[in-house]
Design an enzyme around this catalytic site. Sequence first.
Site, PDB file in Angstrom:
ATOM      1  N   ILE A  69       0.898  -1.250   0.062  1.00 16.47           N
ATOM      2  CA  ILE A  69       0.441   0.289   0.213  1.00 16.47           C
ATOM      3  C   ILE A  69       0.314   1.201  -0.198  1.00 16.47           C
ATOM      4  CG2 ILE A  69      -1.478   1.239   1.391  1.00 16.47           C
ATOM      5  CD1 ILE A  69      -2.924  -0.826   2.289  1.00 16.47           C
TER       6      ILE A  69
ATOM      7  N   VAL B 114       4.604   2.750   1.272  1.00 12.31           N
ATOM      8  CA  VAL B 114       6.311   2.959   1.606  1.00 12.31           C
ATOM      9  C   VAL B 114       6.394   3.989   2.277  1.00 12.31           C
ATOM     10  CG1 VAL B 114       9.039   2.466   1.234  1.00 12.31           C
ATOM     11  CG2 VAL B 114       6.827   1.271  -0.034  1.00 12.31           C
ATOM     12  N   GLY B 115       7.173   4.023   3.244  1.00 14.29           N
ATOM     13  CA  GLY B 115       7.794   4.888   4.324  1.00 14.29           C
ATOM     14  C   GLY B 115       8.763   4.786   5.055  1.00 14.29           C
ATOM     15  N   GLY B 116       9.543   5.969   5.719  1.00 14.83           N
ATOM     16  CA  GLY B 116      11.003   5.800   5.961  1.00 14.83           C
ATOM     17  C   GLY B 116      10.811   5.255   7.594  1.00 14.83           C
TER      18      GLY B 116
ATOM     19  N   ALA C  23       8.234   2.629   7.905  1.00 15.78           N
ATOM     20  CA  ALA C  23       7.801   1.002   7.679  1.00 15.78           C
ATOM     21  C   ALA C  23       7.452   1.022   6.367  1.00 15.78           C
ATOM     22  CB  ALA C  23       6.637   0.892   9.260  1.00 15.78           C
ATOM     23  N   THR C  24       7.036  -0.353   6.292  1.00 11.94           N
ATOM     24  CA  THR C  24       5.813   0.014   4.260  1.00 11.94           C
ATOM     25  C   THR C  24       4.845  -1.232   5.238  1.00 11.94           C
ATOM     26  OG1 THR C  24       7.882  -0.720   3.742  1.00 11.94           O
ATOM     27  CG2 THR C  24       5.708  -1.499   2.946  1.00 11.94           C
TER      28      THR C  24
ATOM     29  N   ASP D  29       2.026  14.241  15.427  1.00 10.07           N
ATOM     30  CA  ASP D  29       2.437  14.170  13.480  1.00 10.07           C
ATOM     31  C   ASP D  29       1.202  14.161  12.897  1.00 10.07           C
ATOM     32  OD1 ASP D  29       4.191  13.991  11.636  1.00 10.07           O
ATOM     33  OD2 ASP D  29       3.671  11.506  11.799  1.00 10.07           O
TER      34      ASP D  29
END
Length: 640
Positions: free
Chosen positions: A12, A14-16, A18-19, A129
Amino acid sequence: MLDGRYRVEARIAVGGMATVYRALDTRLDRVLALKVMHPGLAADEVFVERFIREAKSVARLDHPNVVGVFDQGTDGTYVYLAMEYVAGCTLRDVLRERGALQPRAALDIAEPVLAALGAAHLAGLVHRDMKPENVLIGDDGRVKVADFGLVRAVDTNSTASTGSVLGTVSYLAPEQMEHGTADTRVDVYACGVVLYEMLTGAKPHAGSTPAQVLYQHLHEDVPPPSAAVPGLAPQLDELVTTATARDPQRRPADAVGLLAMVRTAREALSDAQLDALPPQARTPEPGASSGSEDRTSVIPRPAAARPLPPAQDEQLNRTTRLEQPPAPPAPPGAAAPRAGRPHRRRPSRGLLAALVAVLLAVVGTGVWYISSGQFTTVPAVLDMTQAKAEQTLHKAGLGVKTQQDFSDTVERGHVISTDPGPGGRVRNTGKVTVTLSKGPAKAEVPNVVGMPFDEAKRKIEGAGLTVGEVGKQFSGETPQGSVLATDPKPGVERRPDSPVALTVSKGAALSVPKVQGLSVAAATSALEDKGLKVEVSDAQVYSDAPKGSVAAQSPADGGQVAKGDTVTLTLSKGKEMVTVPDVTGRSEADAKQALTSAGFKVEVDRPFFFPRDSVDSQSVKGGDQAAKGDTITIRLKGGF
């Protein structure tokens, strides 16, 4: 398959940190989102602790406007969360597609967001955040807050131990940037910035670098949204400027306080103020990037954003235009009318009065027709049971028409959507179409045992499923290429597009005959008589077999194969010839070492009387050629 339970279906986001994947919980048969920490970070105890803290924090909230966490675990190097899957879009998607929103829509989104944060604040937690990427809008219209990855208890030390500031630059409160501290009021500040962005279509502070944005947040107040969009109500300006005050003491203490302000402002606003259309000039270009600082790490991103409820019918907001009556003739001595303008005869006062009365009657009738109950606002009944939804709509004076559809997120028998949607207007004589959930769609695994593979595949796909892994197994009863078994078994219900694993028959097992040492022709004939195919390898090897004959075979003799399988033959280059070293005159040990290193076997012939440790002769003279692996005999000297 993660942890033996969660079958990963698609990535879905991808981040810094986690995926996120869409996955199926095979134990409970439900779709969910798997947030998997990057393996490189899993070795960092600080990150793992923060990851697990998110699971515990969100699980204890249990709020309908917070993305739920179902499970947390570790599988090898993978640390993961199993979370609620929200089919829909993010607020960022909506802003990117539509730009500024109507005040009513902005407040409709702000209220559930603040309700979720308020529950967190009351539980002693702060999100830290908040941004449009972390606000999910489901296909059913529900709003949820996601990504509590930076959550922290309010009563713990709130200064980042690493000296770094966590969060997204455009939404950080001044105290987060300057001191690294974060309490409930940083969430209030971020929500004020998000509200400004919803009302104007742009962030309050912009810059080409994050440092420029940080500087503005520290030294410049967030402007009232009416400065960018003239005509917005003063109550909306007050909401934004109060929530984004640089001095945290001037902000509401938490999201609960800001939510109360939002509801008070909504009650004070008229329908015209709530439905004010945002200027098209502020709509971003299609596909415009939201900036690298707004990347999300946990949010599902569908291909298209679900539109919010449409604006009220333009026909109901159209202004009636009345033409001004002609001016009376100028008195004697006044200037003559302009050339070219025809002289109009002044109508009688009675006629003018009659016209005005008729016009006022028409306009008044229209206003009465619109405002006197001929149109009714559709109440929100999403996620209600059928009985409660019908009761609510009937109470509002509306008829009901029901239909059903499958839903992965809404419980069976509850409302997925309405047409018109919540807040829409419908004539009292009209009906509202209510779509009820039939629960997740199911597909039954068909019985394809005994069918040829191609036919079985067509039947499985025709049932709404897909063919998964295909294994093969020997069987003397089921014809080769036909299905022996399925997993799941026939009759089991699964979600549409779920994979079905097949076991296909390889036919009766055949034993591979030994063909090593035979010629290629003889070996090929022996294998083809067994129903096998033959392939001759381009590579050749040295062997004891005659040159050009079969030196090796794969599978080896005695192995089990199926009819039609291929046996690969490797041909012989004959024995490898090497030069024999001259060992005459050497000691027995030196001679053996030299000959063995050259690839030969060694035998020693010792004289019966008085043998000496010196080689007198060798069976193959030094410098001659001999086959590698042959035996060389050395004779030792004898006598005194």
